[in-house]
Enzyme design. Structure first.
Site, mmCIF file in Angstrom:
data_model
loop_
_atom_site.group_PDB
_atom_site.id
_atom_site.type_symbol
_atom_site.label_atom_id
_atom_site.label_comp_id
_atom_site.label_asym_id
_atom_site.label_seq_id
_atom_site.Cartn_x
_atom_site.Cartn_y
_atom_site.Cartn_z
ATOM 1 N N ASP A 1 0.848 -1.197 0.000
ATOM 2 C CA ASP A 1 0.000 0.000 0.000
ATOM 3 C C ASP A 1 0.881 1.242 0.000
ATOM 4 O O ASP A 1 2.098 1.147 0.239
ATOM 5 C CB ASP A 1 -0.950 0.024 1.205
ATOM 6 C CG ASP A 1 -0.208 0.085 2.530
ATOM 7 O OD1 ASP A 1 0.841 -0.592 2.669
ATOM 8 O OD2 ASP A 1 -0.647 0.826 3.433
ATOM 9 N N GLU B 1 0.058 -0.846 5.823
ATOM 10 C CA GLU B 1 1.165 -0.288 6.600
ATOM 11 C C GLU B 1 1.023 1.208 6.797
ATOM 12 O O GLU B 1 1.308 1.732 7.871
ATOM 13 C CB GLU B 1 2.504 -0.596 5.901
ATOM 14 C CG GLU B 1 3.717 -0.460 6.827
ATOM 15 C CD GLU B 1 4.263 0.960 6.942
ATOM 16 O OE1 GLU B 1 5.029 1.215 7.885
ATOM 17 O OE2 GLU B 1 3.925 1.828 6.097
HETATM 18 ZN ZN ZN Z 1 7.031 2.119 4.157
HETATM 19 ZN ZN ZN Z 2 5.480 4.893 4.464
#
Ligand code: ZN
Ligand code: ZN
Ligand code: ZN
Ligand code: ZN
Lengths: 472, 472
Positions: free
Chosen positions: B99, B164
């Site tokens: 992501d 993340e």
């Molecule tokens: Zn990263």
């Molecule tokens: Zn990042």
């Protein structure tokens, strides 16, 4: 004086008419802060104009152009009026405003804000006390004079604006233009746009604090920083700002800026003696606060803190993280805002120098690499009138006649800039003659005006005209 | 070692294929923070899965349920993979995320953010360096191994997540579930999701600071107050807060909370000697800041400030005035936010006690009637690995082989929680092996990855696999 009982009983008789008149005014949502409601503000000007004309008033509208910051939004008219032109009579200038604060049922109102609702001898609705009640009150008492067949003992000059709740845009300009024209024969000014100190005792108000608003800008890096990457290696503007903020005022409200308290007029014995008589208690303050976080436990020091000493409030920070949650940003540039409420004999320019020099000195002590700049964003002066002036004596006699008590002589902690504007432009005494009570909630939800304040208040305005004709 | 030149020339040969592969990845706007783009995040998981399968990888998706705080938003899958199952080989766990941060042309990008644009040997695009470049880099090097006919010297276990940039929702839970299953044979972990310290010299990263986030709530009156009416009679929460804030840290960055610095591990002679060799200058910090407001003028103290000492940042105030202009409100309840970046050997619980006790004491000294409450909102621990571990030795040899220099041994000021999660769950060494440069602008506009970093970086990953097989 024999005419007053006749006037008062006519007012009592017309009570349903007066409440109906206020209902019609409250039903017009003349919110000056909302551009889409500007036609309603104009509608309210027209309503007021029609009511004034029914009394025989000559009415003129003054158009002050477009509103600042808007492409194409006309300011509502300032409604000027003249009733009576007998050269043997004194000329009393009446100021009021016909616009109101915003209001919406979903803000928590118990009733529809733009519908006047009577319940337990209280009139609820936006503008009921601020300032449609008092403005309509003038019309009420003059109608009663006429229907009772009593000669109105003064000539009246009206000035009703529609932008008071949004900065009185255009008003100072109008006063400057009309001071030697529409307003030129003014002998005294009466403004009914504030409140009793408490809930039980009528008041006359002879002083207002001013306000000087400051901003401290601290800037460092070119953009906001991640505190993980840069924390511990970069000078942080927010750290400098909170240190500067902490030098301004202590938790007990003592202003720490050298020179400020030196400018404050000392308390005379005469003034000191005034406080005992005033109807107010610390419990009333606690009720208003909704907490027991009052600074002082005695009435006198509390009243002095409210109206005769300066105070310093820190309002917030622009440019820092300000919402819920836990963002780890280092703000690159922060603007701290605070203001000082000013009192006699603080000089605004001198105050600016004290504040800015002090912040500059304290910033130097921080030895920071960030840039610190303090400035005054705007300032309005304090105002102090004389309660011994015939204009006040007349109002005191009127109060005694209607309420059967001596009024409290009060000052306000906030500012009503128009009082100072009229006094400076016309060089005539200005009287603040409140109609509503201290708990009316002028700018809050469930704004109200007690029926006795409305009806006895209309009588007080009428009696004031009677006495001021004699006293001036 | 004789195989590496063959691998490297295959990588050079495949350069156009590798850039094309990254182009396809960047073209999928897999922004985890934007719910309406969730299908794109899933599309990216599928793309990655297909590329892994072409190598012969066994791929499984793990669905971790709905996203916290949303009625009906599924988390994107965590992509697990296994390539090779030779019991004679070591098992290397590779973590990365597919992501990306949000991006829009109107934020100030020079080129379309979701289109990989090559200019002057630099690849621009969202995710180019964070973290699609490194994730695709693993696929690149494995493709090169296979096309060059070289046996991959380790078994690979993949774990690629898609949340993340929005808190790694579901990841810790997955690690807990899979630690004795999918991840059970892991011998060492390698994560390529951080950056060189500067722009010229490759690095290995062996430490991260933690962060403990605090909130001081000061409450007084029941609702916001008008400073004209109440200034000078009520205790103001904002005044108390700025005094408390001013006790936390000085303008030179020194933390004032007793006990905090006592927990910090002393600098050993060995550590002290490390800094001289590191490729970094204060000018680089100034360039990153866009100002000369660095706290320290020497390299060593700056690096220590960034990664081996704690720092305290004041982030802002919730509940106070925070926009432009000059509002005269007294906020009724303010929440001050600050955080402390933590380092060895600070104990999180002990730190909370130090912070909260200190604020309680300082609040008592203020003698305010307002209520003060300090609390920790969240905390993540620091992490410190050993650069002498064979996992690091292998990465150092790989770096030397590709770049012909010794790597800088660095620590990061920010946190990468997954490093600690894997280390704790698997009890294996974790290596941070960065691909991009310190100025790549991972979360900014014009994010980029230099072509040499991408190509030589893919070689470094390949060489690391070679050496780690030998070292472990
Ligand atoms: Zn990263
Ligand atoms: Zn990042
Ligand atoms: Zn008003
Ligand atoms: Zn108002």
């Amino acid at each position: 004086m024999s005419e007053l009982p006749k006037l008062f009983s006519k007012i009592d008789e017309l009570k349903p008419v007066f409440i109906d008149r206020l209902s019609k005014a409250v039903a017009i949502p003349s919110v000056s802060a909302e551009p889409e409601r500007r036609p309603k503000v104009v509608e309210m000007a027209n309503y007021l104009s029609e009511e004034l004309k029914k009394l025989g008033t000559i009415v003129e509208f003054r158009h002050m152009g477009k509103q600042d910051g808007f492409e194409d939004l006309q300011l509502p008219p300032i409604v000027l009026g003249k009733l009576g032109n007998d050269p043997a009579k004194k000329n009393i200038l009446i100021y009021g405003h016909y616009d109101v604060q915003p209001a919406a049922l979903e803000d928590g109102w118990a009733t529809e804000p733009f519908e006047l609702v009577e319940k337990d001898d209280v009139l609820y609705g936006r503008g009921s006390t601020d300032d449609k009640g008092p403005v309509i009150g003038w019309i009420n008492t003059l109608q009663a004079y006429q229907e009772a067949g009593i000669d109105i003992p003064v000539n009246l000059i009206f000035c009703f604006e529609g932008m008071e709740e949004y900065g009185s845009d255009g008003l100072d300009e109008l006063i400057e233009i009309e001071k030697d024209k529409w307003f030129k024969d003014t002998d005294a000014v009466c403004i009914s746009d504030n409140y009793w100190l408490g809930t039980t005792h009528p008041a006359l108000t002879y002083g207002l604090r001013g306000v000087s608003y400051y901003q401290i800008t601290v800037s460092g890096p070119g953009a906001d920083l991640h505190s993980g990457v840069f924390g511990g290696t970069a000078a942080e503007p927010m750290t400098d700002l909170v240190h500067l903020f902490s030098k301004l005022v202590t938790s007990d409200g003592t202003i720490q800026i050298p020179g400020v308290m030196d400018m404050v007029a000392p308390v005379t014995e005469e003034e000191d003696a005034l406080y005992e008589k005033i109807h107010f208690s610390v419990e009333e303050l606690q009720n208003a606060l909704g907490s027991k976080t009052n600074l002082f436990d005695d009435k006198k020091r509390t009243l002095m803190g409210r109206w005769r000493y300066p105070s310093l409030s820190i309002h917030g920070v622009e440019g820092a993280f300000s919402t819920t949650g836990a963002k780890t940003v280092i703000p690159a540039k922060v603007k701290g805002k605070f203001s000082i409420r000013t009192v006699p004999n603080i000089e605004m320019d001198q105050l600016d120098r004290c504040v800015i020099d002090y912040i500059d000195q304290e910033a130097k002590k921080l030895n920071t690499k960030n840039t610190v700049k303090a400035e005054c964003l705007h300032a309005g002066n304090w105002w102090l009138s004389s309660p011994n002036h015939p204009n006040y004596v007349a109002a005191a006699k009127a109060t005694k006649e209607v309420w059967n008590v001596e009024p409290d002589y009060t000052r306000e902690g906030g500012s009503i800039p128009v009082a100072l504007s009229f006094e400076k432009a016309l060089n005539k005494n200005v009287l603040l003659l409140p109609m509503g009570r201290g708990d009316d909630g002028a700018h809050s939800i469930n704004e109200k005006l007690n029926v006795p304040n409305y009806i006895q208040g209309s009588k007080t305005l009428g009696a004031y005209l009677f006495y001021v004709a004699a006293e001036l």
